[in-house]
Design a protein around this motif. Sequence first.
Motif, PDB file in Angstrom:
ATOM      1  N   GLU A 124      -8.890  15.151  19.551  1.00 22.40           N
ATOM      2  CA  GLU A 124      -8.692  13.984  18.414  1.00 22.40           C
ATOM      3  C   GLU A 124      -7.851  12.723  19.043  1.00 22.40           C
ATOM      4  O   GLU A 124      -7.022  12.914  20.042  1.00 22.40           O
ATOM      5  CB  GLU A 124      -7.975  14.275  17.166  1.00 22.40           C
ATOM      6  CG  GLU A 124      -8.820  15.527  16.389  1.00 22.40           C
ATOM      7  CD  GLU A 124      -7.981  15.574  15.038  1.00 22.40           C
ATOM      8  OE1 GLU A 124      -8.623  15.731  14.035  1.00 22.40           O
ATOM      9  OE2 GLU A 124      -6.789  15.950  15.017  1.00 22.40           O
ATOM     10  N   SER A 125      -8.315  11.688  18.766  1.00 27.62           N
ATOM     11  CA  SER A 125      -7.549  10.419  19.013  1.00 27.62           C
ATOM     12  C   SER A 125      -6.146  10.355  18.898  1.00 27.62           C
ATOM     13  O   SER A 125      -5.818  11.100  17.659  1.00 27.62           O
ATOM     14  CB  SER A 125      -8.350   8.961  18.744  1.00 27.62           C
ATOM     15  OG  SER A 125      -7.928   9.069  17.348  1.00 27.62           O
ATOM     16  N   THR A 128      -5.192   9.320  15.307  1.00 28.74           N
ATOM     17  CA  THR A 128      -5.561  10.242  14.204  1.00 28.74           C
ATOM     18  C   THR A 128      -4.265  11.084  14.004  1.00 28.74           C
ATOM     19  O   THR A 128      -3.748  11.183  12.895  1.00 28.74           O
ATOM     20  CB  THR A 128      -6.592  11.285  14.635  1.00 28.74           C
ATOM     21  OG1 THR A 128      -7.998  10.581  14.796  1.00 28.74           O
ATOM     22  CG2 THR A 128      -6.821  12.135  13.252  1.00 28.74           C
ATOM     23  N   HIS A 129      -3.476  11.362  15.109  1.00 26.66           N
ATOM     24  CA  HIS A 129      -2.239  12.235  15.161  1.00 26.66           C
ATOM     25  C   HIS A 129      -1.183  11.194  14.580  1.00 26.66           C
ATOM     26  O   HIS A 129      -0.091  11.567  14.033  1.00 26.66           O
ATOM     27  CB  HIS A 129      -1.833  12.776  16.438  1.00 26.66           C
ATOM     28  CG  HIS A 129      -2.924  13.488  16.972  1.00 26.66           C
ATOM     29  ND1 HIS A 129      -2.341  15.095  16.913  1.00 26.66           N
ATOM     30  CD2 HIS A 129      -3.915  13.688  17.493  1.00 26.66           C
ATOM     31  CE1 HIS A 129      -3.028  15.910  17.103  1.00 26.66           C
ATOM     32  NE2 HIS A 129      -4.437  14.967  17.518  1.00 26.66           N
ATOM     33  N   LEU A 170      -6.873  10.529  24.098  1.00 28.41           N
ATOM     34  CA  LEU A 170      -7.373  11.617  23.059  1.00 28.41           C
ATOM     35  C   LEU A 170      -6.174  12.554  23.390  1.00 28.41           C
ATOM     36  O   LEU A 170      -5.703  12.661  24.601  1.00 28.41           O
ATOM     37  CB  LEU A 170      -8.886  12.251  23.737  1.00 28.41           C
ATOM     38  CG  LEU A 170     -10.125  11.306  23.460  1.00 28.41           C
ATOM     39  CD1 LEU A 170     -11.349  11.919  24.214  1.00 28.41           C
ATOM     40  CD2 LEU A 170     -10.130  11.040  22.093  1.00 28.41           C
TER      41      LEU A 170
END
Length: 589
Positions: A124-125, A128-129, A170
């Motif tokens: 996930e990018s 997103t985190h 990522l």
Amino acid sequence: MRICPQCSELFHDDAGFCPFEGTPLTKSTDPLLGRTIAGRFRLIKRLGAGGMSSVYLARHVMIDRLNAIKILRQELSLNPSHRERFLREARAVNRINHRNIVEITDFGDTDNLAYLVMEYIEGESLITHMRVGRFPWRRVAHIAAQVASALGRAHQMGIIHRDLKPENILLVSKGDAQDTVKLTDFGIAKILDAPTLTFHEQMFGTPGYIAPEYLDGLAPDGRADLYALGVVIYEMLAGTLPYNARGQAELLFKPLEAAPVPLRERGLDVPPDIEALVHALLARQRDDRPADAFIVHDALIHALRRPVTTIAEDEETVTAHLDAAALDAALRDSEVTPLAIDAAIASMAARDDALTLAIGEGDPFEEPMQEHPSPSVRPTVQLAQRESALAARWNAALDALEEAIIRASAAGGERAARAELAKDHAVQVRALIMSVERATGRVSEYQGRVDRLAAQGREFRSELGRSIDELSHERSRERLHLASIRTRLDSLREQNAERGVEPGPKQASESAWEQETLRGESDRSSLVDADLSSRLEMRKRQLDEKNERLDLEFTEATALLEGAISAVRRLTRELVRVLDEAAALVTTA
């Protein structure tokens, strides 16, 4: 074709529901889904889209291997300048080959489509985190050090990313608490030694991450990427950008008007050296930023190795020995041993102490040598298995046809007459099966050659890349040392000027001795710098020359592979047609 609106998987028109999500399927409006690119990569799912391109998940039609494929928008691919800029990304990344950069394995033009074939990363990018909340500083340093390592290699190869931001970073889970970084989307990368493509004057990058010198009209260099990295680090720590601004326009010009909000004013408890590094990266003037990404990388590594008692992370107390254990485990896998540099960087007098501290310690983010495997035969094995299964399938179909012919012949009359015609078809089928087997064997042979060439390319680029990194680290440290000497010489000259009077004999003697010693050390350091630069240029020439030879071989091999796959398809279609005709002859009442 029909598509699942939830998972974006593609299905045939007669399907009603997604077997994975259970949701009703809708008609696909993407004309590229289901299409096969370069005869090998079938587009099965759209992963995302941007202003210039779309990224699809693709499956290799012969070996079921998944890849990500970036395709330039068709209207843009008709413009030679746009297409060349897009394909420049492939050539750029192909020169780098770094474990923290998404690998591009193939690229080209087909049917007015420009495409890049990339490794498929199940991650996930960073953005997103980051939506979950702020990161503890050690996690930030761990992520940022890997980004800096990737940028160091890219900059040394003459490539600037120009759009570094959380969306292009990522994070891949390795089954433990450590984040593995993959830097992606070099789509607007600038190659410093290539001619500029100016289809119109355009500001590259994303407001908030664009370095101030872009707005001043200065030609970009690697320090623009370092500014963007500083913004990303700040955002991970603070949960917000360094400037309080409303709207994209204000955000774009804010760095020209004000200094970033200090991290301490955000209520953060961040080590002083990390805060100093972040604000150095965000300096308005690029000459005030760290000179290169290797300095940033080493500073972050040094900060992570610094012994601490306890740190508070997300309201949980984590003892330092946990971090030490993770680092020690990573160090056991490391073969590269760059020396760390004092994280604050500002105090040149601490240079020797910082170097001594890290002697013998490896980079916890460097891959061990065995992580870059020798050419693999796995895809060829998969093809051989598939070839065997297909041969068994066609031979079973031929056996069934011949049995049907025997039954029809025994029935007599009209059926027996049609059976005689079907016998000619059976002879054709047998010949076509042999042709399909030979063509499939050629596919297996050419695919094996393509995979071996790709593996050889990865291996030699990795080997030369590590050598380039080591030389670059060494040169970076030497230049820091040279800068500290010159700073001290300037300081001595200023002191003499401020006295306004001639110093006493003892002072004059001590000052002259120190200046003479420093000038000698400066001359020595300059010679070392020149030698390292020469060796670096030699390594880069070796890389480019071998890349060029291998690219030619790879292009020839992929052309043969695509031709063989086309032949298999053509023969298979003919085989199916003849089988269907023969079956109709012997099964019609």
